[in-house]
Write an enzyme that holds these catalytic residues in place. Sequence first.
Site, PDB file in Angstrom:
ATOM      1  N   GLU A 253      47.675  51.038  34.864  1.00  0.00           N
ATOM      2  CA  GLU A 253      47.947  49.661  35.289  1.00  0.00           C
ATOM      3  C   GLU A 253      49.010  48.927  34.452  1.00  0.00           C
ATOM      4  O   GLU A 253      49.835  48.198  35.017  1.00  0.00           O
ATOM      5  CB  GLU A 253      46.644  48.838  35.303  1.00  0.00           C
ATOM      6  CG  GLU A 253      45.710  49.150  36.451  1.00  0.00           C
ATOM      7  CD  GLU A 253      44.733  50.266  36.161  1.00  0.00           C
ATOM      8  OE1 GLU A 253      43.748  50.400  36.890  1.00  0.00           O
ATOM      9  OE2 GLU A 253      44.972  51.023  35.179  1.00  0.00           O
TER      10      GLU A 253
ATOM     11  N   GLU B 265      38.300  54.323  37.453  1.00  0.00           N
ATOM     12  CA  GLU B 265      37.205  53.374  37.264  1.00  0.00           C
ATOM     13  C   GLU B 265      36.035  53.692  38.188  1.00  0.00           C
ATOM     14  O   GLU B 265      34.869  53.587  37.796  1.00  0.00           O
ATOM     15  CB  GLU B 265      37.710  51.950  37.505  1.00  0.00           C
ATOM     16  CG  GLU B 265      38.674  51.474  36.428  1.00  0.00           C
ATOM     17  CD  GLU B 265      39.380  50.188  36.784  1.00  0.00           C
ATOM     18  OE1 GLU B 265      39.362  49.252  35.973  1.00  0.00           O
ATOM     19  OE2 GLU B 265      39.955  50.110  37.900  1.00  0.00           O
TER      20      GLU B 265
END
Length: 258
Positions: free
Chosen positions: A134, A114
């Site tokens: 995740e 990210e």
Amino acid sequence: MAYEYISYEKKGRIVYVTIERPERLNALHPPANLELYNAFTEFNNDPDAWVAIITGTGEKAFSAGNDLVYTSENWAERESNAIRAPFGGITSHFECWKPIIAAVNGYALGGGFELAMACDIIIMADHAQVGLPEPRVGLIAGAGGVHKLPRHIPIKIAMGMMLTATRIDAAEAYRLGIANEVVPQADLMATAEKWANQILEVAPLSARASKQMAYQGLASWKRRNFWPPMTAEKAHWPSPRNASQTGPGSRAKTTAPS
């Protein structure tokens, strides 16, 4: 400003930000996030700094994302919001129109990916890998990954990566358009500097205006096409209840806006 978890160095017009937590694969915790935020704020506010390059210490990882060990050991800190900063310093609530280059020197996973996607140009070492793992630990890519990845690559490919928590190598990242260039590890920083110096050859305000208009244009398009949901009545289109009143070649019996 002194930093503990990162380093900040300026050479000419280029700023170098390096994540220095190799013992945790450069994973980020709130104190490191705050330092990154302060570092990029310093860069943003410095009129003599025109381009930034961010990388990680060592050859294993750019950043392995959120430091889950630290999070589990310091849950009270997380709950109290004692340290408040965007993940990676720049993944949200941070506006900087100066160009930022990610030199991805190894794993860029979860929040590390990210962070890389929050940059404008991505240069990857040929052994690096990226992904959003995740869901494997019951989380989502909440620092912008679920929104940014589908804007970097085709939606079905992005959904496949996110829903299966799959990581991809540098060659595949380049093929999909995530990376601007893939080079051997030994050439990574030199290549990032090459790109930075090419940016320095153009007018700095033009570079910043181009970045600003590109990203704001994407945000505007997204608002126009996705938010808020538009009902048939708001759009003055035939609503489902009037469907029986229309037919091929006929016009819907709707009231024109006043």
